[in-house]
Structure formats: C-alpha cells, structure tokens
Scaffold this motif. Sequence first.
Motif, short mmCIF file in Angstrom:
data_model
loop_
_atom_site.label_atom_id
_atom_site.label_comp_id
_atom_site.label_asym_id
_atom_site.label_seq_id
_atom_site.Cartn_x
_atom_site.Cartn_y
_atom_site.Cartn_z
N ARG A 89 6.88 5.50 8.23
CA ARG A 89 5.46 5.41 7.85
C ARG A 89 5.02 6.72 7.24
N ARG A 90 3.87 6.65 6.59
CA ARG A 90 3.21 7.87 6.14
C ARG A 90 1.71 7.62 6.12
N ALA A 91 0.94 8.69 6.27
CA ALA A 91 -0.51 8.57 6.37
C ALA A 91 -1.14 8.06 5.08
N ASP A 92 -0.65 8.56 3.96
CA ASP A 92 -1.12 8.08 2.66
C ASP A 92 -0.06 8.40 1.62
N THR A 93 -0.28 7.99 0.41
CA THR A 93 0.74 8.11 -0.63
C THR A 93 0.91 9.52 -1.20
N THR A 94 0.12 10.46 -0.71
CA THR A 94 0.26 11.83 -1.19
C THR A 94 1.21 12.66 -0.35
N ASP A 98 0.82 -1.22 0.00
CA ASP A 98 0.00 0.00 0.00
C ASP A 98 0.86 1.27 0.00
N GLU A 99 2.18 1.12 -0.03
CA GLU A 99 3.15 2.21 -0.09
C GLU A 99 3.07 3.17 1.09
N ARG A 100 2.65 2.67 2.26
CA ARG A 100 2.55 3.51 3.45
C ARG A 100 3.57 3.14 4.52
#
Length: 72
Positions: free
Chosen positions: A49-54, A26-28
Amino acid sequence: MTSANVISLTPFSFNVIDALPVVSDDERLMFLASLRVGGKGDADTYMSRRADTTVAFDVPINVTELGGPVPI
C-alpha cells in the motif's frame, strides 16, 4: 506507457523475483506474485500500500489468506 503510469517501486528488491503486479484504480494498492523468502513456496501473493500516488509503495506483505503458490 506514459509517465503518468509509472509507479515507484522503491521497497522492492531486485534480489528476488516480483511478477504480475496488479495496481488498483486509485494506484494506492498493489498485489503481486513473488518468490520472496518466508513464503509458502513457489510464488506467493503479496500486497503493498501507499498513502497516495506521490510516495513509494510500502514493503510488500504476504497475503496468506489468498492461498498458496501462484504460478508464474
């Protein structure tokens, strides 16, 4: 590599060696080997981590539970 596969590495420093990134489907979530200060020695396993791919990944943290140095 297409633009869809490019990920933002904003929190990563080019003053250290980061290698062998593995990104979740999920690329997060990303794991990588790094020679950052504060590790156990040689290359240690770090996670970001990141909240979403943007948005960019967070600053990586050392995952000490995964053991010692990673050969790179």
